[in-house]
Design a protein around this motif. Structure first.
Motif, short mmCIF file in Angstrom:
data_model
loop_
_atom_site.label_atom_id
_atom_site.label_comp_id
_atom_site.label_asym_id
_atom_site.label_seq_id
_atom_site.Cartn_x
_atom_site.Cartn_y
_atom_site.Cartn_z
N TYR A 82 0.83 -1.21 0.00
CA TYR A 82 0.00 0.00 0.00
C TYR A 82 0.86 1.25 0.00
CZ TYR A 82 -2.95 3.75 1.78
OH TYR A 82 -3.59 4.96 1.94
N GLU A 113 -7.56 -1.14 1.51
CA GLU A 113 -6.21 -1.56 1.90
C GLU A 113 -5.74 -0.83 3.16
OE1 GLU A 113 -3.11 -1.87 -0.98
OE2 GLU A 113 -4.48 -2.38 -2.61
N ASP A 123 -3.36 -6.09 -3.60
CA ASP A 123 -3.19 -4.93 -4.47
C ASP A 123 -3.32 -5.31 -5.94
OD1 ASP A 123 -2.44 -2.04 -4.64
OD2 ASP A 123 -0.77 -2.85 -5.81
#
Length: 463
Positions: A263, A420, A411
């Motif tokens: 992230y 996320e 992701d």
């Protein structure tokens, strides 16, 4: 020599008296922890700089996401096995084998720059996962077992600072070499070649690490009651880890501790900033890690006389910082989505808009170092001998890597940025109360009778 011709005489011989201030002896814990820091400066430090650019320096993150999934999948297995392998082979062979795989990984992206075939990057990622498991299990054993019991936080912060200087220098490489490069382009070949040169040096430097039996503290004690193990013994001991209540309490913190990289690197640094600014941001991200590790190291070693109290204070401090940082991340994340990406920021042309996201990214680095240093300190407080701590550290890295493998695929499957962030924040938060329980039940204030006071001689093959 004993009546049976054994090495009793050598085993029983007192360790040489050493002056207390000879900290920089080659066989001192300080020097050896510094050396393993330099090894990690060159290998995982440069890997972190490569990953921190977002998408491994490529425009399309697909190859990097799939390579990282393969990497952390094998890392999860060999992280757990790595402690046992370290106990059989000793530090030099374990570390050298691990370091050599980093060079291959960086080379795979050099290849990808020309041919755009991701198969090599994925295979190299899987091989790196094997090597990283070996390297980090060995590093964990050295960093947690070589230092004196009352200075483990300080030595962990020393290692973390040297290691993350690799990320700082590594961030300068793409910043300098791609300063005038088009944002739509990937990083140039020189960037990957620079990383490969550093990684090669790290592999060679790993041969300078001494085995525990040859590392002597200033009070004359060896670092561990070392007796190199067998494959069958290590297999049995590794299986026991999955029923060890101490390790089970570590699992949530371990799972969370690398989960956020996909992230932060791809969806914060990679999405918000242009190419040269991402390189500059990484310099400060890994610099923040150095500051964070030194700060939490001081708290964990010097803040209060009681080791338990220092543990409680350290956990509460990191929990408060984590809440503040992820809260700031949430506020900023609400301003953009996968479907509505912001215009990329340049540090040179967007001063007012750049400041807030930069501080956020810097704070993520600060929190990462404090959180991981804290977990390592807790692990180091559970035992003193290298054999046990290599297994504990390997288990930690294995669980950590399993979490990272899942995170990179989350992701890749285009989960929303907000989703996320919430997952990352939640996972880290779950770890804090369990660490408090572990400190309460397993960390002792009594520092008498260290395991390292008993010296045994390791077989010559491990020296």
């Amino acid at each position: 020599m004993g009546l049976d011709g054994s090495l009793d005489q050598e085993s029983a011989a007192p360790a040489p008296a050493l002056p207390r201030r000879s900290l920089f002896r080659y066989n001192s814990p300080l020097t050896q922890v510094g050396l393993i820091g330099l090894v990690c400066f060159c290998c995982p430090g440069m890997f972190n700089a490569l990953s921190g650019m977002g998408a491994g320096g490529q425009v399309d993150p697909t190859a990097a996401n799939n390579a990282n999934t393969a990497l952390y999948t094998t890392f999860a297995v060999f992280g757990v096995l790595g402690g046992g392998i370290y106990n059989v082979l000793g530090p030099r062979l374990t570390l050298a084998a691990g370091c050599s795989t980093y060079v291959l990984y960086a080379g795979s992206f050099l290849y990808y720059n020309h041919y755009q075939h991701q198969a090599f990057a994925i295979v190299a990622g899987a091989i790196l996962g094997v090597g990283a498991g070996l390297l980090w299990a060995g590093e964990g054993a050295i960093m947690t077992s070589y230092p004196p019991r009352d200075r483990k936080g300080t030595y962990i912060s020393l290692f973390w600072s040297i290691f993350n200087m690799g990320g700082v220098i590594g961030g300068l490489i793409p910043f300098a070499l791609n300063y005038n490069r088009n944002e739509a382009a990937s990083v140039n070949d020189g960037t990957y070649i620079g990383f490969m040169c550093f990684m090669t040096v790290g592999a060679l430097l790993s041969f300078a690490i001494l085995p525990p039996s040859k590392v002597i503290r200033d009070d004359g004690s060896t670092c561990t009651n070392v007796k190199y193990s067998s494959v069958s013994t290590e297999a049995a001991e590794i299986l026991k880890l999955f029923l060890n209540w101490k390790m089970l309490l570590i699992v949530p913190a371990a799972w969370a501790s690398n989960f956020f990289y996909s992230y932060q690197f791809t969806n914060v640094n990679g999405v918000l900033f242009n190419l040269r600014t991402r390189g500059l941001n990484n310099v400060f991200y890994w610099g923040a890690q150095m500051l964070g590790s030194v700060g939490i190291g001081y708290v964990l070693d010097f803040s209060f006389p009681s080791r338990k109290v220092r543990g409680y204070v350290g956990i509460l401090l990191v929990a408060l910082l984590g809440t503040a940082v992820w809260g700031g991340g949430l506020a900023h994340q609400l301003t953009y989505t996968r479907e509505k990406l912001p215009e990329k920021l340049d540090f040179k042309n967007s001063h007012s808009d750049y400041a807030g996201p930069f501080v956020l990214y810097f704070s993520y680095g600060l929190l990462d170092a404090m959180f991981q240093s804290l977990v390592y300190w807790v692990i180091g407080s559970l035992a003193d001998d290298s054999e046990t701590l290599s297994r504990y550290s390997g288990f930690y890295k294995g669980v950590q890597s399993a979490g990272a493998a899942v995170a990179w695929q989350i992701d890749q499957h285009k989960v929303s940025f907000l989703g996320e962030l919430i997952i990352n924040w939640s996972l880290m938060t779950v770890g804090y109360p369990l660490l408090l329980v572990l400190v309460k039940l397993a960390v002792k204030d009594d520092v008498k009778g260290e395991e390292g006071d008993k010296k045994e001689v390791a077989p010559s093959f491990a020296h």
